[in-house]
Design a protein around this motif. Sequence first.
Motif, mmCIF file in Angstrom:
data_model
loop_
_atom_site.group_PDB
_atom_site.id
_atom_site.type_symbol
_atom_site.label_atom_id
_atom_site.label_comp_id
_atom_site.label_asym_id
_atom_site.label_seq_id
_atom_site.Cartn_x
_atom_site.Cartn_y
_atom_site.Cartn_z
ATOM 1 N N SER A 2 11.110 -27.027 -18.309
ATOM 2 C CA SER A 2 11.115 -28.419 -17.900
ATOM 3 C C SER A 2 12.523 -28.877 -17.565
ATOM 4 C CB SER A 2 10.550 -29.299 -19.019
ATOM 5 O OG SER A 2 9.268 -28.858 -19.380
ATOM 6 N N GLN A 105 11.749 -26.785 -25.166
ATOM 7 C CA GLN A 105 12.109 -25.995 -23.988
ATOM 8 C C GLN A 105 13.272 -26.619 -23.238
ATOM 9 O OE1 GLN A 105 7.630 -25.242 -22.982
ATOM 10 N NE2 GLN A 105 8.814 -23.967 -21.615
ATOM 11 N N ILE A 126 6.532 -17.197 -22.098
ATOM 12 C CA ILE A 126 6.700 -18.438 -21.324
ATOM 13 C C ILE A 126 6.050 -18.300 -19.950
ATOM 14 C CG2 ILE A 126 8.360 -20.080 -20.403
ATOM 15 C CD1 ILE A 126 8.300 -19.907 -23.477
ATOM 16 N N GLU A 127 6.249 -17.143 -19.308
ATOM 17 C CA GLU A 127 5.712 -16.936 -17.962
ATOM 18 C C GLU A 127 4.194 -16.948 -17.931
ATOM 19 O OE1 GLU A 127 7.437 -13.296 -16.712
ATOM 20 O OE2 GLU A 127 9.474 -14.135 -16.495
ATOM 21 N N ARG A 128 3.548 -16.416 -18.966
ATOM 22 C CA ARG A 128 2.084 -16.373 -19.017
ATOM 23 C C ARG A 128 1.454 -17.720 -19.338
ATOM 24 N NH1 ARG A 128 3.266 -11.686 -21.892
ATOM 25 N NH2 ARG A 128 2.786 -12.752 -23.864
ATOM 26 N N ASN A 129 2.273 -18.667 -19.752
ATOM 27 C CA ASN A 129 1.749 -19.973 -20.167
ATOM 28 C C ASN A 129 2.544 -21.101 -19.515
ATOM 29 O OD1 ASN A 129 -0.240 -19.288 -22.602
ATOM 30 N ND2 ASN A 129 1.553 -17.948 -22.799
ATOM 31 N N PRO A 130 2.542 -21.152 -18.167
ATOM 32 C CA PRO A 130 3.392 -22.128 -17.467
ATOM 33 C C PRO A 130 3.016 -23.580 -17.720
ATOM 34 C CG PRO A 130 1.846 -21.111 -15.943
ATOM 35 C CD PRO A 130 1.747 -20.349 -17.225
#
Length: 286
Positions: A2, A105, A126-130
């Motif tokens: 963010s 974040q 983090i990438e798998r849960n944008p």
Amino acid sequence: MSTPPDPETVVSGLSPVGIAGRTLGRIGSLEARLACSEAEIEAAQEVRYRVFYEELGAKASRLQAAERRDADRFDAVCDHILVFDHSLAAPEHERIVGTYRVLTQEGAALCGGFYSEDEFDLAGLIERNPGKRFLELGRSCVLPQYRSKRTIEALWQAIWAYVLHHKIDVMAGCASFHGTVPAAHSEALSFLAQSFRTEPEFQVSALPERYRSMDLVPPEAINAKAAFARMPPLIKGYLRLGARIGDGCVIDHDFETVDVFVVLAVSDIRQRYISYYTADEGAYVA
């Protein structure tokens, strides 16, 4: 990640004005809220030093030993949840008896990542849960004479208020076994590895160069009740809430611990705890 917040909205760490300084939990003479000043953060660092270095034997740098404070670069961008005992006849900052450090974040983006990334690979998580907002929990400690259900409940009232206020989806962070020999905790670590592994979407592994296996004992040799009893109270508390554990453990020679990675999705928290910690939600959360 963010967009970092506007500096003018920051009071302590990254909390907006709406929550900073407000009571987030209260049980008897114990009050939990966020640190509101540099002096309160320094007082929390002194409590951490007493627990981690003087009591548990972590290795202090020369500066830490001189200042008698546990401090690092993450403190400036974290929020610090503090528990005060108002029955103590002392200045406010000397009434701090417990603390938790939380990192959003936005805060992680400001200082180049989460604290846990020195030990565990969080990039894939983090990438798998944008669409999910993550919060790192760490530096949990309570003075010996306050290690009771009341103090822990006050801390968790505050954490839950913080999670609701910031619309957090997942809490995560390291939790530790004392000592630097995984085999000394072989039954407990194996029980975690075999029975509490994260789901694929929340999979996290220790960094390859630091990875140590947790799966040290075959399932048929594990006594589940005994294994659970041998776990540190913090890990047992996370598991009761519904937490899962990542793959592999890491030896932290500075803190003299064996670290595991804990993932607690808010949607997985057991309803009886949600009901308990939201009983006074209106009093603590805007």
